[in-house]
Design an enzyme around this catalytic site. Structure first.
Site, PDB file in Angstrom:
ATOM      1  N   THR A   1       0.815  -1.215   0.000  1.00 61.73           N
ATOM      2  CA  THR A   1       0.000   0.000   0.000  1.00 61.73           C
ATOM      3  C   THR A   1       0.848   1.266   0.000  1.00 61.73           C
ATOM      4  O   THR A   1       1.995   1.257   0.456  1.00 61.73           O
ATOM      5  CB  THR A   1      -0.901  -0.006   1.272  1.00 61.73           C
ATOM      6  OG1 THR A   1      -1.509   1.269   1.433  1.00 61.73           O
ATOM      7  CG2 THR A   1      -0.084  -0.260   2.537  1.00 61.73           C
ATOM      8  N   ASP A   2       0.261   2.349  -0.458  1.00 64.63           N
ATOM      9  CA  ASP A   2       0.958   3.649  -0.403  1.00 64.63           C
ATOM     10  C   ASP A   2       1.037   4.179   1.027  1.00 64.63           C
ATOM     11  O   ASP A   2       1.797   5.103   1.318  1.00 64.63           O
ATOM     12  CB  ASP A   2       0.281   4.686  -1.320  1.00 64.63           C
ATOM     13  CG  ASP A   2      -1.184   4.952  -0.990  1.00 64.63           C
ATOM     14  OD1 ASP A   2      -1.730   4.311  -0.058  1.00 64.63           O
ATOM     15  OD2 ASP A   2      -1.788   5.800  -1.670  1.00 64.63           O
ATOM     16  N   GLU A   3       0.252   3.581   1.949  1.00 63.77           N
ATOM     17  CA  GLU A   3       0.239   4.090   3.326  1.00 63.77           C
ATOM     18  C   GLU A   3       1.571   3.899   4.035  1.00 63.77           C
ATOM     19  O   GLU A   3       1.812   4.526   5.063  1.00 63.77           O
ATOM     20  CB  GLU A   3      -0.891   3.439   4.127  1.00 63.77           C
ATOM     21  CG  GLU A   3      -2.250   3.730   3.527  1.00 63.77           C
ATOM     22  CD  GLU A   3      -3.404   3.540   4.487  1.00 63.77           C
ATOM     23  OE1 GLU A   3      -3.185   3.490   5.693  1.00 63.77           O
ATOM     24  OE2 GLU A   3      -4.538   3.463   3.997  1.00 63.77           O
TER      25      GLU A   3
ATOM     26  N   LYS B   1       2.304  -3.251   7.360  1.00 64.62           N
ATOM     27  CA  LYS B   1       2.568  -3.431   5.919  1.00 64.62           C
ATOM     28  C   LYS B   1       4.003  -3.016   5.595  1.00 64.62           C
ATOM     29  O   LYS B   1       4.674  -3.656   4.777  1.00 64.62           O
ATOM     30  CB  LYS B   1       1.578  -2.619   5.069  1.00 64.62           C
ATOM     31  CG  LYS B   1       0.149  -3.095   5.106  1.00 64.62           C
ATOM     32  CD  LYS B   1      -0.065  -4.502   4.571  1.00 64.62           C
ATOM     33  CE  LYS B   1       0.104  -4.616   3.066  1.00 64.62           C
ATOM     34  NZ  LYS B   1      -0.268  -5.954   2.564  1.00 64.62           N
TER      35      LYS B   1
ATOM     36  N   TYR C   1      -1.750  -0.529  11.107  1.00 62.55           N
ATOM     37  CA  TYR C   1      -1.905  -1.191   9.802  1.00 62.55           C
ATOM     38  C   TYR C   1      -0.730  -0.870   8.887  1.00 62.55           C
ATOM     39  O   TYR C   1      -0.063  -1.767   8.361  1.00 62.55           O
ATOM     40  CB  TYR C   1      -3.220  -0.765   9.126  1.00 62.55           C
ATOM     41  CG  TYR C   1      -3.249  -1.072   7.639  1.00 62.55           C
ATOM     42  CD1 TYR C   1      -3.323  -2.390   7.197  1.00 62.55           C
ATOM     43  CD2 TYR C   1      -3.170  -0.054   6.674  1.00 62.55           C
ATOM     44  CE1 TYR C   1      -3.321  -2.691   5.838  1.00 62.55           C
ATOM     45  CE2 TYR C   1      -3.164  -0.346   5.321  1.00 62.55           C
ATOM     46  CZ  TYR C   1      -3.244  -1.666   4.907  1.00 62.55           C
ATOM     47  OH  TYR C   1      -3.224  -1.959   3.554  1.00 62.55           O
TER      48      TYR C   1
HETATM   49  P1  NAD Z   1      -9.648  -7.460   2.523  1.00 61.55           P
HETATM   50  O1  NAD Z   1      -9.618  -7.147   3.971  1.00 61.55           O
HETATM   51  O2  NAD Z   1     -10.873  -7.211   1.741  1.00 61.55           O
HETATM   52  O3  NAD Z   1      -9.307  -9.027   2.329  1.00 61.55           O
HETATM   53  C1  NAD Z   1      -8.239  -9.644   2.973  1.00 61.55           C
HETATM   54  C2  NAD Z   1      -8.323 -11.152   2.746  1.00 61.55           C
HETATM   55  O4  NAD Z   1      -7.202 -11.761   3.395  1.00 61.55           O
HETATM   56  C3  NAD Z   1      -9.577 -11.799   3.337  1.00 61.55           C
HETATM   57  O5  NAD Z   1     -10.132 -12.720   2.430  1.00 61.55           O
HETATM   58  C4  NAD Z   1      -9.062 -12.495   4.583  1.00 61.55           C
HETATM   59  O6  NAD Z   1      -9.817 -13.664   4.941  1.00 61.55           O
HETATM   60  C5  NAD Z   1      -7.642 -12.853   4.173  1.00 61.55           C
HETATM   61  N1  NAD Z   1      -6.757 -12.994   5.356  1.00 61.55           N
HETATM   62  C6  NAD Z   1      -6.563 -12.082   6.355  1.00 61.55           C
HETATM   63  N2  NAD Z   1      -5.737 -12.588   7.284  1.00 61.55           N
HETATM   64  C7  NAD Z   1      -5.390 -13.831   6.854  1.00 61.55           C
HETATM   65  C8  NAD Z   1      -4.578 -14.860   7.395  1.00 61.55           C
HETATM   66  N3  NAD Z   1      -3.978 -14.719   8.577  1.00 61.55           N
HETATM   67  N4  NAD Z   1      -4.409 -15.999   6.674  1.00 61.55           N
HETATM   68  C9  NAD Z   1      -5.045 -16.163   5.479  1.00 61.55           C
HETATM   69  N5  NAD Z   1      -5.862 -15.241   4.941  1.00 61.55           N
HETATM   70  C10 NAD Z   1      -6.040 -14.087   5.622  1.00 61.55           C
HETATM   71  O7  NAD Z   1      -8.379  -6.726   1.916  1.00 61.55           O
HETATM   72  P2  NAD Z   1      -8.193  -6.043   0.476  1.00 61.55           P
HETATM   73  O8  NAD Z   1      -8.730  -4.681   0.506  1.00 61.55           O
HETATM   74  O9  NAD Z   1      -8.651  -6.999  -0.571  1.00 61.55           O
HETATM   75  O10 NAD Z   1      -6.592  -5.914   0.439  1.00 61.55           O
HETATM   76  C11 NAD Z   1      -5.788  -6.961  -0.100  1.00 61.55           C
HETATM   77  C12 NAD Z   1      -4.335  -6.553  -0.009  1.00 61.55           C
HETATM   78  O11 NAD Z   1      -4.113  -5.365  -0.751  1.00 61.55           O
HETATM   79  C13 NAD Z   1      -3.852  -6.257   1.419  1.00 61.55           C
HETATM   80  O12 NAD Z   1      -2.549  -6.781   1.564  1.00 61.55           O
HETATM   81  C14 NAD Z   1      -3.841  -4.741   1.491  1.00 61.55           C
HETATM   82  O13 NAD Z   1      -2.864  -4.292   2.404  1.00 61.55           O
HETATM   83  C15 NAD Z   1      -3.486  -4.388   0.067  1.00 61.55           C
HETATM   84  N6  NAD Z   1      -3.972  -3.066  -0.379  1.00 61.55           N
HETATM   85  C16 NAD Z   1      -5.286  -2.743  -0.248  1.00 61.55           C
HETATM   86  C17 NAD Z   1      -5.750  -1.517  -0.733  1.00 61.55           C
HETATM   87  C18 NAD Z   1      -7.197  -1.107  -0.624  1.00 61.55           C
HETATM   88  O14 NAD Z   1      -7.515   0.034  -0.936  1.00 61.55           O
HETATM   89  N7  NAD Z   1      -8.098  -1.991  -0.211  1.00 61.55           N
HETATM   90  C19 NAD Z   1      -4.850  -0.632  -1.331  1.00 61.55           C
HETATM   91  C20 NAD Z   1      -3.498  -0.995  -1.448  1.00 61.55           C
HETATM   92  C21 NAD Z   1      -3.080  -2.231  -0.981  1.00 61.55           C
HETATM   93  O1  TDX Z   2     -16.610   6.184   7.985  1.00 61.55           O
HETATM   94  C1  TDX Z   2     -15.591   6.670   7.469  1.00 61.55           C
HETATM   95  N1  TDX Z   2     -15.474   8.005   7.336  1.00 61.55           N
HETATM   96  C2  TDX Z   2     -14.380   8.631   6.816  1.00 61.55           C
HETATM   97  O2  TDX Z   2     -14.333   9.868   6.727  1.00 61.55           O
HETATM   98  C3  TDX Z   2     -14.495   5.845   6.990  1.00 61.55           C
HETATM   99  C4  TDX Z   2     -14.564   4.353   7.092  1.00 61.55           C
HETATM  100  C5  TDX Z   2     -13.415   6.480   6.439  1.00 61.55           C
HETATM  101  N2  TDX Z   2     -13.331   7.830   6.364  1.00 61.55           N
HETATM  102  C6  TDX Z   2     -12.141   8.467   5.766  1.00 61.55           C
HETATM  103  C7  TDX Z   2     -10.812   7.987   6.310  1.00 61.55           C
HETATM  104  C8  TDX Z   2      -9.898   8.092   5.105  1.00 61.55           C
HETATM  105  O3  TDX Z   2      -9.368   9.411   5.013  1.00 61.55           O
HETATM  106  O4  TDX Z   2     -12.141   8.120   4.381  1.00 61.55           O
HETATM  107  C9  TDX Z   2     -10.815   7.857   3.905  1.00 61.55           C
HETATM  108  C10 TDX Z   2     -10.745   6.445   3.381  1.00 61.55           C
HETATM  109  O5  TDX Z   2     -10.890   5.574   4.477  1.00 61.55           O
HETATM  110  P1  TDX Z   2     -10.810   3.974   4.328  1.00 61.55           P
HETATM  111  O6  TDX Z   2     -11.807   3.522   3.322  1.00 61.55           O
HETATM  112  O7  TDX Z   2     -10.873   3.390   5.695  1.00 61.55           O
HETATM  113  O8  TDX Z   2      -9.381   3.776   3.647  1.00 61.55           O
HETATM  114  P2  TDX Z   2      -7.903   4.205   4.099  1.00 61.55           P
HETATM  115  O9  TDX Z   2      -7.817   4.379   5.562  1.00 61.55           O
HETATM  116  O10 TDX Z   2      -7.490   5.370   3.245  1.00 61.55           O
HETATM  117  O11 TDX Z   2      -7.102   2.872   3.681  1.00 61.55           O
HETATM  118  C11 TDX Z   2      -7.419   2.174   2.447  1.00 61.55           C
HETATM  119  O12 TDX Z   2      -6.517   2.480   1.438  1.00 61.55           O
HETATM  120  C12 TDX Z   2      -5.212   1.985   1.527  1.00 61.55           C
HETATM  121  C13 TDX Z   2      -7.457   0.662   2.674  1.00 61.55           C
HETATM  122  O13 TDX Z   2      -8.354   0.360   3.732  1.00 61.55           O
HETATM  123  C14 TDX Z   2      -6.086   0.118   2.961  1.00 61.55           C
HETATM  124  O14 TDX Z   2      -6.135  -1.309   3.067  1.00 61.55           O
HETATM  125  C15 TDX Z   2      -5.187   0.498   1.829  1.00 61.55           C
HETATM  126  O15 TDX Z   2      -3.895   0.077   2.102  1.00 61.55           O
END
Ligand code: NAD
Ligand code: TDX
Length: 348
Positions: free
Chosen positions: A128-130, A157, A153
Site C-alpha cells: 500500500t501507499d500508506e 505493511k 496497519y
Molecule cells: P480485505 O480485507 O478485503 O481481504 C483480505 C483477505 O485476506 C480476506 O479474504 C481475509 O480472509 C484474508 N486474510 C486475512 N488474514 C489472513 C490470514 N492470517 N491468513 C489467510 N488469509 C487471511 O483486503 P483487500 O482490501 O482486498 O486488500 C488486499 C491486499 O491489498 C492487502 O494486503 C492490502 O494491504 C493491500 N492493499 C489494499 C488496498 C485497498 O484500498 N483496499 C490498497 C493498497 C493495498
Molecule cells: O466512515 C468513514 N469516514 C471517513 O471519513 C471511513 C470508514 C473512512 N473515512 C475516511 C478515512 C480516510 O481518510 O475516508 C478515507 C478512506 O478511508 P478507508 O476507506 O478506511 O481507507 P484508508 O484508511 O485510506 O485505507 C485504504 O486504502 C489503503 C485501505 O483500507 C487500505 O487497506 C489500503 O492500504
C-alpha cells in the site's frame, strides 16, 4: 504455471481471481485464505467450479499449514494479498495486524525459501501507499520515498515490505512489490469509505465523515489495480518496487457528495435529501492528510495506464451494490453490525 494467491476471498484478491481464472485456463490458481470477517466465498461463485481453481482454507500465521500447501501444490508464483486491511480496526485492535501482516508474510517467505531452492519461484507482494506516511498539500510518493507509516496497519505493511526485500537481498529470492493507492469497486467490504457511504445513503442512515472531510486519497478502480499487478508479474523486473495509482486525488467530502449525487440519480431519492445525511464525526487518530502516487515508473517501463475514470468507476461500483442485495446480506453479519456500532458509537 501454478499460482498461489493468498487472501483471494477478500476484496482485491477476489477481483483478481475473477479476472484471471477464466482468462488463463493454462494456469492453476490456488486460493489460500483463512476466511476472516472480510472474506466472502460468495464473491467467487463465478469461478468456484472452474477446473483451474482450488481453495485452501489456511491461516498464514500457521507455518505448518502454509508449508503443507506448498508441498501439496508446488506453486511457481505467490501473489500475496492476505492481510488485515482496515486502518480503524488496527487502531482498536492492532494484534491481528502484527500476526497476519508481519508473521504471516514471514511464514510465506519461509515456506517459499524452503520450497524454491532452485531459485525459480517468484514472490509478488501486494502493498500500500500508506507505508510512505502522509503528504502535505504538495508532493507525490515515488518508489524511493522514505517509509514513515502512521497506523499499526501501515506499520505492519511496512514491516512486511521490508521482510520481502530482505529475502531478495539475503537469500536471492525473486520478489516484486507493488504499493497501490486506495482501491474501490465491486466486492469491497462495507467498512471502507465508499461502500459504507453507498449502503448508508441507500438506507437513509447518517454518512459519517471523519474530521472535516478534507483528507485526500488517490482512488483507483480495483480492476485497474489487478491488471497492474498482472503486468508487473509478467513484465516487471525482479527485486523492483512499482507504485500504482489512479492520478485521481479527491477530498473525502467530495467523494461523499459525488456518491450522494449518483445514488440519487440511480434510486430516485434527491441529492439534497442524501447530502442532509452527512454527519461530521470525531477524527481518526493519526489520520494521514493526503496520499498521492507518482506512477511514472510503471507507466513508462511497463506501459500500464488505468482505464477507468473516477466518474465511470464510481457509477459502476454503486450500480453493483444496488444490484447485489444478496451479497450485501451475506456480509452484514452480526460481526459487521458489532463493528459499525463499536467504531461509530464514540465518534459522537
Ligand atoms: P480485505 O480485507 O478485503 O481481504 C483480505 C483477505 O485476506 C480476506 O479474504 C481475509 O480472509 C484474508 N486474510 C486475512 N488474514 C489472513 C490470514 N492470517 N491468513 C489467510 N488469509 C487471511 O483486503 P483487500 O482490501 O482486498 O486488500 C488486499 C491486499 O491489498 C492487502 O494486503 C492490502 O494491504 C493491500 N492493499 C489494499 C488496498 C485497498 O484500498 N483496499 C490498497 C493498497 C493495498
Ligand atoms: O466512515 C468513514 N469516514 C471517513 O471519513 C471511513 C470508514 C473512512 N473515512 C475516511 C478515512 C480516510 O481518510 O475516508 C478515507 C478512506 O478511508 P478507508 O476507506 O478506511 O481507507 P484508508 O484508511 O485510506 O485505507 C485504504 O486504502 C489503503 C485501505 O483500507 C487500505 O487497506 C489500503 O492500504
Amino acid at each position: 504455471m501454478k499460482i498461489l494467491v493468498t487472501g483471494g476471498a477478500g476484496f482485491i484478491g477476489a477481483n483478481f481471481l475473477n479476472l484471471l481464472v477464466p482468462r488463463h485456463p493454462e494456469h492453476v490458481f490456488v486460493n489460500l485464505d483463512t476466511l476472516t470477517y472480510a472474506a466472502n466465498l460468495g464473491s467467487l461463485e463465478g469461478i468456484a467450479k472452474a477446473d483451474n481453481y482450488r481453495l485452501e482454507v489456511v491461516d498464514i500465521v500457521d507455518f505448518e499449514a502454509v508449508d503443507g500447501v506448498f508441498t501439496k501444490h508446488q506453486p511457481d508464483l505467490v501473489v500475496h494479498f492476505a492481510a488485515e486491511s482496515h486502518v480503524d480496526r488496527s487502531i482498536s485492535g492492532p494484534r491481528a495486524f502484527i500476526k497476519s501482516n508481519i508473521e504471516g508474510t514471514f511464514n510465506l517467505l519461509e515456506a517459499a525459501r524452503k520450497h524454491w531452492s532452485d531459485g525459480k519461484g517468484l514472490f509478488h507482494h501486494v502493498s500500500t501507499d500508506e507505508v510512505y506516511g502522509s503528504l502535505g498539500d504538495t508532493g507525490m510518493f515515488v518508489e524511493t520515498t522514505r517509509y514513515d507509516p502512521s497506523s499499526p496497519y501501515s506499520a505492519s505493511k511496512a514491516a512486511s515490505d521490508h521482510l520481502v526485500r530482505s529475502y531478495a537481498r539475503t537469500f536471492g529470492m525473486r520478489t516484486r512489490i507493488t504499493n497501490c493507492s486506495n482501491n474501490y469497486g465491486p466486492l469491497q467490504f462495507p467498512e471502507k469509505l465508499i461502500p459504507l457511504m453507498v449502503l448508508n445513503a441507500v438506507d437513509g442512515k447518517p454518512l459519517p465523515v471523519y474530521g472535516e472531510g478534507l483528507n485526500v486519497r488517490d482512488w483507483l478502480y480495483v480492476g485497474d489495480h489487478c491488471e497492474a499487478i498482472w503486468k508487473v508479474i509478467g513484465e516487471g523486473a525482479d527485486g523492483e518496487t512499482y507504485n500504482i495509482g489512479g492520478n485521481n486525488e479527491v477530498r473525502n467530502i467530495d467523494v461523499v457528495t459525488e456518491i450522494c449525487s449518483i445514488v440519487a440519480d440511480l434510486t430516485g431519492k434527491t441529492k439534497g435529501e442524501l447530502e442532509g445525511l452527512i454527519t461530521y464525526v470525531k477524527d481518526r487518530p493519526g489520520h494521514d492528510l493526503r496520499y498521492a502516487i507518482d506512477a511514472t515508473k510503471i507507466r513508462n517501463e511497463l506501459s500500464w495506464e488505468p482505464t477507468e475514470t473516477f466518474e465511470t468507476g464510481l457509477r459502476k461500483t454503486i450500480k453493483w451494490y444496488l444490484d447485489n442485495p444478496a451479497w450485501i446480506e451475506q456480509v452484514r453479519t452480526g460481526e459487521y453490525r458489532n463493528w459499525i456500532e463499536k467504531n461509530y458509537q464514540d465518534r459522537g
